[in-house]
Design a protein around this motif. Structure first.
Motif, PDB file in Angstrom:
ATOM      1  N   ALA A  85     -40.739  30.878   5.853  1.00  0.00           N
ATOM      2  CA  ALA A  85     -40.913  31.668   6.804  1.00  0.00           C
ATOM      3  C   ALA A  85     -39.592  31.849   7.419  1.00  0.00           C
ATOM      4  CB  ALA A  85     -41.586  30.854   7.827  1.00  0.00           C
ATOM      5  N   ASP A  86     -39.612  32.885   8.151  1.00  0.00           N
ATOM      6  CA  ASP A  86     -38.564  33.610   9.538  1.00  0.00           C
ATOM      7  C   ASP A  86     -38.633  32.849  10.491  1.00  0.00           C
ATOM      8  OD1 ASP A  86     -35.841  34.463   9.899  1.00  0.00           O
ATOM      9  OD2 ASP A  86     -36.520  36.487  10.307  1.00  0.00           O
ATOM     10  N   GLY A  87     -37.995  31.644  10.655  1.00  0.00           N
ATOM     11  CA  GLY A  87     -38.566  31.031  12.535  1.00  0.00           C
ATOM     12  C   GLY A  87     -40.023  30.415  12.404  1.00  0.00           C
ATOM     13  N   ASP A  88     -40.904  31.675  13.635  1.00  0.00           N
ATOM     14  CA  ASP A  88     -42.164  31.368  13.645  1.00  0.00           C
ATOM     15  C   ASP A  88     -42.610  32.299  12.784  1.00  0.00           C
ATOM     16  OD1 ASP A  88     -42.004  29.563  15.777  1.00  0.00           O
ATOM     17  OD2 ASP A  88     -41.653  30.364  17.075  1.00  0.00           O
ATOM     18  N   ASN A  89     -42.556  33.679  11.887  1.00  0.00           N
ATOM     19  CA  ASN A  89     -42.954  34.645  11.122  1.00  0.00           C
ATOM     20  C   ASN A  89     -42.649  34.165   9.866  1.00  0.00           C
ATOM     21  OD1 ASN A  89     -42.408  36.164  13.766  1.00  0.00           O
ATOM     22  ND2 ASN A  89     -40.733  36.585  13.295  1.00  0.00           N
ATOM     23  N   LEU A  90     -44.016  33.789   9.425  1.00  0.00           N
ATOM     24  CA  LEU A  90     -44.829  33.613   8.463  1.00  0.00           C
ATOM     25  C   LEU A  90     -44.935  34.977   6.984  1.00  0.00           C
ATOM     26  CD1 LEU A  90     -47.839  31.789   8.472  1.00  0.00           C
ATOM     27  CD2 LEU A  90     -45.849  30.574   8.971  1.00  0.00           C
ATOM     28  N   HIS A  91     -44.315  34.598   6.349  1.00  0.00           N
ATOM     29  CA  HIS A  91     -44.137  34.984   5.216  1.00  0.00           C
ATOM     30  C   HIS A  91     -44.846  35.544   5.014  1.00  0.00           C
ATOM     31  CE1 HIS A  91     -43.705  36.581   0.373  1.00  0.00           C
ATOM     32  NE2 HIS A  91     -42.297  36.254   0.747  1.00  0.00           N
ATOM     33  N   PRO A  92     -45.146  37.211   4.120  1.00  0.00           N
ATOM     34  CA  PRO A  92     -46.630  37.543   4.498  1.00  0.00           C
ATOM     35  C   PRO A  92     -48.016  36.988   2.975  1.00  0.00           C
ATOM     36  CG  PRO A  92     -44.823  39.506   4.054  1.00  0.00           C
ATOM     37  CD  PRO A  92     -44.529  37.940   3.516  1.00  0.00           C
ATOM     38  N   GLN A  94     -47.642  33.435   2.652  1.00  0.00           N
ATOM     39  CA  GLN A  94     -48.618  32.234   3.651  1.00  0.00           C
ATOM     40  C   GLN A  94     -49.487  33.327   4.474  1.00  0.00           C
ATOM     41  OE1 GLN A  94     -44.648  31.256   5.281  1.00  0.00           O
ATOM     42  NE2 GLN A  94     -44.571  29.012   4.619  1.00  0.00           N
ATOM     43  N   THR A  95     -49.280  34.476   5.259  1.00  0.00           N
ATOM     44  CA  THR A  95     -50.253  34.661   6.205  1.00  0.00           C
ATOM     45  C   THR A  95     -51.511  35.040   4.932  1.00  0.00           C
ATOM     46  OG1 THR A  95     -48.287  35.599   7.283  1.00  0.00           O
ATOM     47  CG2 THR A  95     -50.745  36.442   7.368  1.00  0.00           C
ATOM     48  N   THR A 155     -52.226  40.418  -0.621  1.00  0.00           N
ATOM     49  CA  THR A 155     -50.654  40.570  -0.495  1.00  0.00           C
ATOM     50  C   THR A 155     -50.067  41.845  -1.178  1.00  0.00           C
ATOM     51  OG1 THR A 155     -50.368  37.934  -0.112  1.00  0.00           O
ATOM     52  CG2 THR A 155     -48.022  39.571  -0.172  1.00  0.00           C
TER      53      THR A 155
END
Length: 165
Positions: A85-92, A94-95, A155
């Motif tokens: 993750a990039d901070g609160d932004n999950l990796h695609p 993970q999403t 993905t």
């Protein structure tokens, strides 16, 4: 009288951060990641390289961290699930796992995520057969794999829609 094994100083680069540790040379990478570096997202499953729960990315290659010694990872770049993750932004990926209910108990999930991320970084155009072959190398006792396959397919489809940078 038993003599304590000699410990050595090592430095590991995990998710872009350096971690110093004093370890026995026989200590596995997964044990050092968890016990010495405090990154517990990488799980210990079978400890024989079969289940894939301990999968990390080492210099752009998915590896079973239970099968290598931590000293072997010095000077290499290690990526764990905490680094996706990039901070609160999950990796695609993970999403997609969340959206497609590709996890139940979650124990195997970090290994599947790291395996998938590495595969997609190597080949973003995985075919269905390649996805199934890839995922067959890790074990899940809860999901039956169908939703994991759907998450990876999703993905791949999403990556095809997003222009390369």
């Amino acid at each position: 009288m038993a003599v304590a094994p000699e410990k050595i100083d090592i430095k590991l680069n995990i998710n872009g951060h350096d971690y110093a540790a004093r370890v026995e040379p026989r200590k596995t990478l997964v044990d050092v990641i968890r016990d010495e570096c405090g990154l517990t997202g990488t799980h210990i499953g079978c400890e024989h390289g079969v289940c894939g729960a301990c999968t990390v990315i080492l210099d752009n290659e998915a590896v079973r961290s239970c099968l290598m010694f931590a000293v072997q990872a010095q000077g290499k770049r290690i990526r764990t699930v905490e680094g996706l993750a990039d901070g609160d932004n999950l990796h695609p990926v993970q999403t997609a796992f969340i959206e497609h209910h590709a996890l139940q108990c979650g124990f195997c999930t970090p290994g599947f995520l790291m395996l998938t991320v590495n595969a997609l970084e190597t080949n973003p155009d995985l075919t269905d057969d390649e996805i199934i072959d890839l995922l067959s190398s890790n074990l899940c006792r809860c999901t039956g794999y169908q939703n994991i396959v759907k998450a990876v397919r999703s993905t791949v489809a999403e990556m095809r829609r997003v222009p390369a940078r």
